[in-house]
Design a protein around this motif. Structure first.
Motif, short mmCIF file in Angstrom:
data_model
loop_
_atom_site.label_atom_id
_atom_site.label_comp_id
_atom_site.label_asym_id
_atom_site.label_seq_id
_atom_site.Cartn_x
_atom_site.Cartn_y
_atom_site.Cartn_z
N ALA A 2 -0.04 6.82 -11.21
CA ALA A 2 0.83 6.16 -10.24
C ALA A 2 1.59 5.00 -10.90
CB ALA A 2 0.00 5.63 -9.08
N LYS A 3 2.82 4.81 -10.45
CA LYS A 3 3.64 3.72 -10.95
C LYS A 3 3.89 2.76 -9.80
CE LYS A 3 7.97 2.74 -13.26
NZ LYS A 3 9.22 3.27 -13.79
N PHE A 4 3.62 1.48 -10.03
CA PHE A 4 3.76 0.46 -9.01
C PHE A 4 4.89 -0.49 -9.38
CE2 PHE A 4 -0.52 1.94 -8.49
CZ PHE A 4 -0.73 1.90 -7.12
N VAL A 5 5.50 -1.08 -8.33
CA VAL A 5 6.53 -2.08 -8.52
C VAL A 5 6.23 -3.24 -7.55
CG1 VAL A 5 8.14 -1.02 -6.88
CG2 VAL A 5 9.01 -2.47 -8.69
N GLU A 6 6.50 -4.45 -8.01
CA GLU A 6 6.28 -5.62 -7.17
C GLU A 6 7.54 -5.92 -6.37
OE1 GLU A 6 4.42 -10.04 -7.70
OE2 GLU A 6 5.95 -9.43 -9.14
N ILE A 7 7.39 -6.07 -5.05
CA ILE A 7 8.52 -6.39 -4.19
C ILE A 7 8.20 -7.65 -3.39
CG2 ILE A 7 9.29 -4.01 -3.96
CD1 ILE A 7 8.02 -4.11 -1.11
N GLN A 8 9.25 -8.22 -2.78
CA GLN A 8 9.09 -9.36 -1.89
C GLN A 8 9.33 -8.87 -0.47
OE1 GLN A 8 12.11 -12.01 -3.34
NE2 GLN A 8 10.71 -13.01 -4.75
N SER A 9 8.32 -9.00 0.38
CA SER A 9 8.49 -8.62 1.77
C SER A 9 8.71 -9.88 2.60
CB SER A 9 7.26 -7.86 2.28
OG SER A 9 6.11 -8.69 2.24
N CYS A 10 9.43 -9.72 3.71
CA CYS A 10 9.77 -10.84 4.60
C CYS A 10 9.23 -10.55 5.99
CB CYS A 10 11.27 -11.01 4.72
SG CYS A 10 12.14 -11.09 3.18
N TYR A 11 8.59 -11.54 6.59
CA TYR A 11 8.15 -11.41 7.96
C TYR A 11 8.14 -12.79 8.60
CZ TYR A 11 5.42 -10.17 12.07
OH TYR A 11 5.01 -9.98 13.36
N ARG A 12 8.99 -12.97 9.59
CA ARG A 12 9.10 -14.22 10.34
C ARG A 12 9.28 -15.44 9.44
NH1 ARG A 12 5.05 -13.70 15.51
NH2 ARG A 12 5.94 -11.75 16.25
N GLY A 13 10.13 -15.29 8.44
CA GLY A 13 10.44 -16.40 7.56
C GLY A 13 9.48 -16.60 6.40
N HIS A 14 8.44 -15.80 6.32
CA HIS A 14 7.48 -15.91 5.22
C HIS A 14 7.74 -14.79 4.22
CE1 HIS A 14 5.08 -18.91 7.30
NE2 HIS A 14 5.20 -18.18 8.40
N ILE A 15 7.75 -15.14 2.97
CA ILE A 15 7.94 -14.15 1.90
C ILE A 15 6.62 -13.94 1.19
CG2 ILE A 15 9.08 -13.67 -0.30
CD1 ILE A 15 11.51 -15.13 0.75
N GLU A 16 6.23 -12.69 1.08
CA GLU A 16 5.00 -12.32 0.39
C GLU A 16 5.32 -11.33 -0.71
OE1 GLU A 16 2.28 -10.77 3.25
OE2 GLU A 16 2.04 -12.69 4.26
N TYR A 17 4.51 -11.32 -1.72
CA TYR A 17 4.65 -10.36 -2.82
C TYR A 17 3.69 -9.21 -2.60
CZ TYR A 17 7.37 -13.98 -5.10
OH TYR A 17 8.33 -14.91 -5.39
N GLU A 18 4.19 -8.00 -2.77
CA GLU A 18 3.37 -6.80 -2.58
C GLU A 18 3.60 -5.83 -3.73
OE1 GLU A 18 3.36 -4.85 1.22
OE2 GLU A 18 4.18 -6.62 2.20
N LEU A 19 2.59 -5.06 -4.04
CA LEU A 19 2.72 -3.96 -5.00
C LEU A 19 2.86 -2.67 -4.21
CD1 LEU A 19 0.03 -4.83 -7.67
CD2 LEU A 19 2.49 -5.00 -7.89
N VAL A 20 3.89 -1.90 -4.55
CA VAL A 20 4.16 -0.66 -3.83
C VAL A 20 4.13 0.49 -4.82
CG1 VAL A 20 5.91 0.57 -2.51
CG2 VAL A 20 5.58 -1.85 -2.12
N ASN A 21 3.46 1.56 -4.43
CA ASN A 21 3.44 2.77 -5.23
C ASN A 21 4.77 3.48 -5.05
OD1 ASN A 21 2.96 5.20 -6.47
ND2 ASN A 21 1.00 5.57 -5.45
N ILE A 22 5.44 3.78 -6.14
CA ILE A 22 6.75 4.44 -6.10
C ILE A 22 6.67 5.77 -5.35
CG2 ILE A 22 8.54 5.49 -7.53
CD1 ILE A 22 8.73 2.67 -8.03
N ASP A 23 5.58 6.49 -5.49
CA ASP A 23 5.44 7.80 -4.84
C ASP A 23 5.32 7.70 -3.32
OD1 ASP A 23 5.53 9.04 -7.31
OD2 ASP A 23 3.35 8.99 -7.55
N ASP A 24 4.99 6.52 -2.80
CA ASP A 24 4.84 6.34 -1.36
C ASP A 24 6.14 5.97 -0.67
OD1 ASP A 24 2.17 6.95 -1.45
OD2 ASP A 24 1.51 4.86 -1.56
N ILE A 25 7.21 5.74 -1.42
CA ILE A 25 8.48 5.36 -0.82
C ILE A 25 9.11 6.59 -0.17
CG2 ILE A 25 10.82 4.53 -1.26
CD1 ILE A 25 9.64 2.84 -3.54
#
Length: 70
Positions: A2-25
């Protein structure tokens, strides 16, 4: 493997960092900057609001060519 990429997610003004599996997109909504991820269930998806920086990063990692005109 599996290949993962780090993204920034936004929810109600808060930014969090998440790792997402490319195959799950499943798809990327370019206007509203929404990332849709496959779920283990056949009829559902999980959606995450992401930053413009994360959209650009995903387009680069997924090797999608072309520019989006707004």
């Amino acid at each position: 493997m599996a290949k993962f990429v780090e993204i920034q997610s936004c929810y109600r003004g808060h930014i969090e960092y998440e790792l997402v599996n490319i195959d799950d997109i499943s798809r990327i909504g370019l206007g509203p900057n929404i990332l849709f991820l496959r779920s283990p269930y056949s009829s559902t998806e999980r959606q995450i609001s992401i930053t413009k920086k994360s959209v650009d990063k995903l387009l680069n990692v997924l090797d999608i060519v072309g520019e989006v005109k707004e």
